[in-house]
Design an enzyme around this catalytic site. Structure first.
Site, PDB file in Angstrom:
ATOM      1  N   ARG A  42       0.812  -1.176   0.000  1.00 24.50           N
ATOM      2  CA  ARG A  42       0.000   0.000   0.000  1.00 24.50           C
ATOM      3  C   ARG A  42       0.865   1.253   0.000  1.00 24.50           C
ATOM      4  NH1 ARG A  42      -2.690  -3.311   3.913  1.00 24.50           N
ATOM      5  NH2 ARG A  42      -4.464  -4.245   2.913  1.00 24.50           N
ATOM      6  N   GLY A  43       2.001   1.162   0.642  1.00 31.90           N
ATOM      7  CA  GLY A  43       2.849   2.328   0.824  1.00 31.90           C
ATOM      8  C   GLY A  43       3.259   3.030  -0.444  1.00 31.90           C
ATOM      9  N   GLU A  98       8.191   1.770  -5.666  1.00 30.09           N
ATOM     10  CA  GLU A  98       8.175   1.372  -4.265  1.00 30.09           C
ATOM     11  C   GLU A  98       8.340   2.594  -3.369  1.00 30.09           C
ATOM     12  OE1 GLU A  98       7.459  -0.457  -1.787  1.00 30.09           O
ATOM     13  OE2 GLU A  98       8.911  -2.095  -1.748  1.00 30.09           O
ATOM     14  N   ASP A  99       7.767   2.559  -2.173  1.00 28.10           N
ATOM     15  CA  ASP A  99       7.894   3.690  -1.269  1.00 28.10           C
ATOM     16  C   ASP A  99       9.292   3.790  -0.657  1.00 28.10           C
ATOM     17  OD1 ASP A  99       7.504   1.429   0.322  1.00 28.10           O
ATOM     18  OD2 ASP A  99       5.966   2.330   1.587  1.00 28.10           O
ATOM     19  N   ASP A 102      14.470  -0.575   2.493  1.00 27.75           N
ATOM     20  CA  ASP A 102      15.076  -0.649   3.818  1.00 27.75           C
ATOM     21  C   ASP A 102      16.111  -1.774   3.793  1.00 27.75           C
ATOM     22  OD1 ASP A 102      15.557  -0.906   6.585  1.00 27.75           O
ATOM     23  OD2 ASP A 102      13.505  -0.422   7.107  1.00 27.75           O
ATOM     24  N   LYS A 130      17.097   3.674   2.256  1.00 30.30           N
ATOM     25  CA  LYS A 130      17.758   3.646   3.558  1.00 30.30           C
ATOM     26  C   LYS A 130      18.951   2.692   3.469  1.00 30.30           C
ATOM     27  CE  LYS A 130      14.822   3.705   7.059  1.00 30.30           C
ATOM     28  NZ  LYS A 130      13.979   3.260   8.206  1.00 30.30           N
ATOM     29  N   PHE A 151      12.670   5.929  11.553  1.00 30.05           N
ATOM     30  CA  PHE A 151      11.375   5.443  11.108  1.00 30.05           C
ATOM     31  C   PHE A 151      10.556   6.623  10.608  1.00 30.05           C
ATOM     32  CE2 PHE A 151       7.124   3.744  11.179  1.00 30.05           C
ATOM     33  CZ  PHE A 151       7.338   2.541  10.526  1.00 30.05           C
ATOM     34  N   ASP A 158       3.635   4.297   6.401  1.00 32.49           N
ATOM     35  CA  ASP A 158       2.765   4.225   7.566  1.00 32.49           C
ATOM     36  C   ASP A 158       3.444   3.626   8.785  1.00 32.49           C
ATOM     37  OD1 ASP A 158       1.264   1.107   7.944  1.00 32.49           O
ATOM     38  OD2 ASP A 158       2.791   1.461   6.429  1.00 32.49           O
ATOM     39  N   ARG A 164      -0.386   7.629   6.499  1.00 33.08           N
ATOM     40  CA  ARG A 164      -0.158   7.570   5.053  1.00 33.08           C
ATOM     41  C   ARG A 164      -0.577   8.856   4.345  1.00 33.08           C
ATOM     42  NH1 ARG A 164       0.970   2.277   3.508  1.00 33.08           N
ATOM     43  NH2 ARG A 164       0.067   0.643   4.790  1.00 33.08           N
TER      44      ARG A 164
END
Length: 179
Positions: A42-43, A98-99, A102, A130, A151, A158, A164
């Site tokens: 969803r991100g 993609e958001d 990581d 990141k 974070f 989110d 969001r």
């Protein structure tokens, strides 16, 4: 909601400008190629929507759900992947939107799956990278911003499916998730 944000890292204006730049680069690089953008839900949905409006080429759009976070601030192991019904990677040039990257496990798993399913090429575009947390051997082809090991929420990202809808990207106060 804004009181949960310790600090704004990227304003709405900074994000818009960077997404426009990414769209221009992608437009040049995919000129004359049939492009399929695969948004990661969803991100990545908000970023994906903004990005495709900045890509000045004919393209097709589909979505994939991929996650390893659940309701945590750190990845929780196995990557779950669910591709849109009826979607086939075979014979496509795919750009994953993609958001955040990581650890890299999620993106690596998605990319490997698409290539195994017959994609001609798979490139990746993320709004946030990141690198200090990378565990899997993968780098994005197109990156909006590199960020420190904090974070972050907003612009689709989110914590427990909240925040969001913030138009900026900010550092979530530790008091919110260290209860």
């Amino acid at each position: 909601m804004n009181e949960a944000i310790e600090r704004v890292l990227f304003t709405e204006e900074q994000i818009k400008a960077r997404v426009k730049e990414l769209g221009e680069v992608i437009t040049r690089e995919y000129e004359g190629m049939p492009l399929t953008v695969l948004g990661v839900l969803r991100g990545g949905a908000i970023f994906c929507a903004d990005l495709i409006r900045e890509i000045k080429l004919p393209l097709t759009l589909s979505f994939i759900e991929a996650s390893s976070y659940k309701d945590s601030t750190t990845p929780q192991g196995e990557v779950k992947i669910s591709i849109s019904r009826g979607f086939s990677a075979k014979g496509r040039h795919i750009l994953i939107a993609e958001d955040i990257i990581d650890t890299g496990h999620t993106l690596k798993a998605v990319k490997e799956r698409l290539l195994a399913d017959g994609a001609l090429s798979v490139k990746t575009c993320c709004i946030l990278n990141k690198p200090s947390r990378r565990q899997a051997e993968i780098d994005a082809d197109y990156v909006g911003f590199d960020i420190p090991d904090e974070f972050v929420v907003g612009y689709g990202l989110d914590y427990a499916n909240m925040y969001r809808n913030l138009p900026y990207i900010g550092m979530l106060s530790r008091s919110v998730y260290e209860k």
